[in-house]
Design a protein around this motif. Sequence first.
Motif, PDB file in Angstrom:
ATOM      1  N   PHE A 137     126.534 -24.636 105.876  1.00 16.48           N
ATOM      2  CA  PHE A 137     127.721 -23.963 105.327  1.00 16.48           C
ATOM      3  C   PHE A 137     127.903 -24.364 103.872  1.00 16.48           C
ATOM      4  CE2 PHE A 137     128.048 -24.311 109.827  1.00 16.48           C
ATOM      5  CZ  PHE A 137     128.508 -23.072 110.224  1.00 16.48           C
TER       6      PHE A 137
ATOM      7  N   VAL B  65     125.680 -20.056 105.325  1.00 16.39           N
ATOM      8  CA  VAL B  65     126.920 -19.300 105.511  1.00 16.39           C
ATOM      9  C   VAL B  65     127.831 -19.542 104.316  1.00 16.39           C
ATOM     10  CG1 VAL B  65     128.894 -18.919 107.026  1.00 16.39           C
ATOM     11  CG2 VAL B  65     126.690 -19.645 108.007  1.00 16.39           C
TER      12      VAL B  65
ATOM     13  N   ALA C 268     132.640 -15.600 105.160  1.00 12.87           N
ATOM     14  CA  ALA C 268     131.602 -15.191 106.114  1.00 12.87           C
ATOM     15  C   ALA C 268     131.711 -15.892 107.460  1.00 12.87           C
ATOM     16  CB  ALA C 268     130.223 -15.415 105.506  1.00 12.87           C
TER      17      ALA C 268
ATOM     18  N   LEU D  70     124.307 -15.641 104.488  1.00 18.05           N
ATOM     19  CA  LEU D  70     125.259 -14.783 105.204  1.00 18.05           C
ATOM     20  C   LEU D  70     126.534 -14.678 104.390  1.00 18.05           C
ATOM     21  CD1 LEU D  70     124.810 -15.981 108.905  1.00 18.05           C
ATOM     22  CD2 LEU D  70     123.588 -14.178 107.675  1.00 18.05           C
ATOM     23  N   GLU D  71     126.895 -13.452 104.022  1.00 11.46           N
ATOM     24  CA  GLU D  71     128.039 -13.219 103.134  1.00 11.46           C
ATOM     25  C   GLU D  71     128.990 -12.234 103.796  1.00 11.46           C
ATOM     26  OE1 GLU D  71     130.067 -14.064 101.074  1.00 11.46           O
ATOM     27  OE2 GLU D  71     129.351 -13.730  99.027  1.00 11.46           O
ATOM     28  N   ASP D  72     130.271 -12.310 103.427  1.00 10.78           N
ATOM     29  CA  ASP D  72     131.242 -11.380 103.997  1.00 10.78           C
ATOM     30  C   ASP D  72     131.111  -9.994 103.364  1.00 10.78           C
ATOM     31  OD1 ASP D  72     132.188 -12.262 101.521  1.00 10.78           O
ATOM     32  OD2 ASP D  72     134.198 -12.761 102.225  1.00 10.78           O
TER      33      ASP D  72
ATOM     34  N   ILE E 269     121.393 -23.918 110.530  1.00  9.29           N
ATOM     35  CA  ILE E 269     122.579 -23.280 109.946  1.00  9.29           C
ATOM     36  C   ILE E 269     123.294 -24.292 109.067  1.00  9.29           C
ATOM     37  CG2 ILE E 269     124.793 -22.181 110.464  1.00  9.29           C
ATOM     38  CD1 ILE E 269     123.562 -21.629 113.328  1.00  9.29           C
TER      39      ILE E 269
ATOM     40  N   ALA F 167     129.377 -14.696 110.521  1.00 10.60           N
ATOM     41  CA  ALA F 167     128.300 -15.641 110.826  1.00 10.60           C
ATOM     42  C   ALA F 167     128.379 -16.101 112.277  1.00 10.60           C
ATOM     43  CB  ALA F 167     128.370 -16.837 109.884  1.00 10.60           C
TER      44      ALA F 167
END
Length: 179
Positions: free
Chosen positions: A68, A44, A49, A101-103, A66, A53
Amino acid sequence: MKTVQVKDRSFTLLITAEQIRKRVSELAREINRDMEGKNPLFLVMLNGAFMFAADLLKEISIPCEISFVKYASYCGVESSGRLNKLIGLKESLRDRCVVILEDIVDSGLTMSQLLEELKTKKTAELYVATCAFKPEAIKTDFKPDYIGFCIPDVFLVGYGLDYGGYGRNLEAIYELKSH
Ligand code: IMP
Ligand code: MG
């Protein structure tokens, strides 16, 4: 039309919270299907994100890990041409199936740099899931594997995206009002 004020600017509603929920569920279903048996590691990209996420990962039903990470600007005098440094990565990526996972992917420069860096870590497979993608703004040949929304080249806030640090907590996505 619904508008919000973030700092000194007005933004108008572009994608509702309900549209986001629906689309994020669809993406989760696709990822569950594609990543079955691959034991993916989701990376993440903080800060943006975090909301995407959290919603997406609640609907991931396959075994996964997961972590970060964050891109931080180099401090001091670094004239190597590299702008950012990846921090927070503790896991080994060797032979792993990694899903970033990206914004939002705008120019694509951040993602291109990140992918170059992660490839040196000998990942088995590397994918990018982004909540928003601006196809008109892209400056590289990078294209995300999973895209929530393709949007025009406008400035957005909400759902993790910020304007000067504000607006990340909005549950919908808003675009900068043109004057
Ligand atoms: P890129 O390197 O140009 O693709 O942009 C990457 C980063 O810029 C994203 O991860 C966001 O943090 C930020 N960004 C790009 N477009 C927007 C926007 O419309 N609103 C808020 N942040 C943005
Ligand atoms: Mg970002």
